[in-house]
Design an enzyme around this catalytic site. Structure first.
Site: not given
Ligand code: MUC
Ligand code: MG
Length: 366
Positions: A162, A191, A217, A242, A266, A294
């Site tokens: 992240k 991401d 991402e 995403d 997802k 998620q």
């Molecule tokens: C992700 O991949 O972004 C965090 C916020 C969201 O919507 O999903 C998670 C993981």
């Molecule tokens: Mg994401």
């Protein structure tokens, strides 16, 4: 195989290790269990994770939309009426995780009724997936230690890091520390959950150019239309859409518009029925996909695994299937176990999800 009852049960399980990222943070899994019962007494289950910072849904809103709109729309239909169910749920705008959990609980009941696993019903490509672990915000030493623990304990060698903090220097220091600490044997991608602008993203990616990243991402918002195209054109790794691709139409728009060139699938937001559409679309467009997380519990992770293993394209890359490890407990009677960096689909019909009734009684909030 007729649907006789749909229940939406709110529950709350604390995280042992809260997940923090650019668009929010999660301390308690305040999810909703969807339970679908048929006239033959079969019970299908799935879970909806409310993510107000991503889709605008709340736990109370999910219960309300299921009880008030979706349950009456599907009760009385046959489990095989999948396109009819999809059409009825689609009349309501938004509410992606509520619709998806209901859709997946119906598929679970269908698999149990027919005697096939959901993976086999969907495509049956393989019975396993490699696991990618998502590392939330912390300082570099703590994130390296967490990745080492995941590698040494579970054999996980793919990490989604992240990023998206301002300024970007702490994030680039984290990714550099991970590459130096874990070596070239691990796969790393980032991401930002829209945390950076296009120019901040370009700068951060330039500074990490020597770190061998696999993907980037959602670095900046899709609504920064021109900036994001400008960014995606200059990157030398695929840009995964995403949260900007919550529907098949959004996948088409982002990819054909040049604002992304890969997509996260997802099941929490597109269930099995619509995830299948996204998968086929991705094949037709010729883009890579990653099975995303998620911030799912074990039931949600089991759903992602069941779908990801069903197709060659979705099982090619490690799927983000391990963040349930950050939770203090779960509802499954038999916990998911990651061995050698892999998760294996549950044998037997449906999803193979058996809930622990005592845990459900303890954590349910209604
Ligand atoms: C992700 O991949 O972004 C965090 C916020 C969201 O919507 O999903 C998670 C993981
Ligand atoms: Mg994401």
């Amino acid at each position: 195989m007729k649907i006789t009852r749909v229940e939406a049960i709110p529950f709350a399980i604390p995280y042992a290790k809260p997940l923090k990222f650019a668009s929010g943070e999660v301390h308690v899994a305040e999810h909703v269990l969807l339970r679908v019962t048929t006239n033959e007494g079969v019970v299908g289950v799935a879970e909806a994770p409310p993510r107000p910072f991503t889709y605008g849904e709340t736990q109370a809103g999910i219960v309300a939309v299921v009880d008030g709109i979706f349950a009456p729309q599907v009760t009385g239909l046959d489990l095989m009426d999948r396109e009819q169910i999809h059409a009825r749920l689609s009349r309501t705008i938004g509410n992606p995780t509520a619709k998806s959990a209901l859709d997946m609980a119906i598929w679970d009941a269908l698999g149990q009724s027919l005697g096939y696993s959901v993976t086999d019903l969907l495509g049956g490509y393989t019975d396993r997936m490699r696991v990618s672990h998502m590392l939330g915000f912390d300082d570099p030493a703590a994130m390296v230690a967490e990745a080492e623990r995941m590698r040494d304990t579970y054999g996980i060698t793919t990490f989604k890091v992240k990023v998206g903090r301002r300024p970007h220097t702490l994030d680039t220091a984290v990714v550099r520390a991970l590459r130096e600490g874990l070596g070239d044997g691990v796969e790393l991608y980032v991401d930002a959950n829209r945390g950076w602008s296009a120019s901040e993203s370009a700068r951060a990616m330039r500074e990490m150019a020597d770190l061998g990243l696999t993907f980037a991402e959602e670095l900046c918002p899709a609504d920064d239309v021109v900036g994001r195209r400008w960014l995606v054109q200059q990157l030398d790794v695929p840009f995964i859409a995403d949260e900007s691709v919550a529907t098949p139409a959004e996948v088409t728009r982002e990819i054909l518009g040049g604002s992304a060139n890969a997509a996260s699938i997802k099941t929490a937001r597109t269930g099995f029925t619509t995830s299948r559409r996204v998968h086929h679309l991705a094949e037709g467009l010729g883009i890579e996909v990653v099975m995303g997380n998620q911030i799912d519990g074990q039931l949600g992770s089991l759903c992602s695994l069941a779908f990801g293993a069903a197709f060659e394209l979705t099982s090619r890359r490690a799927g983000e299937l391990s963040n349930f490890l950050d939770m203090s407990d779960d509802l499954l009677a038999e916990p998911l176990e990651i061995h050698g960096g892999e998760l294996v689909v549950r044998p037997g019909p449906g999803l193979g999800a058996v809930l622990d009734p005592d845990k459900l009684a303890h954590y349910r909030q209604d």
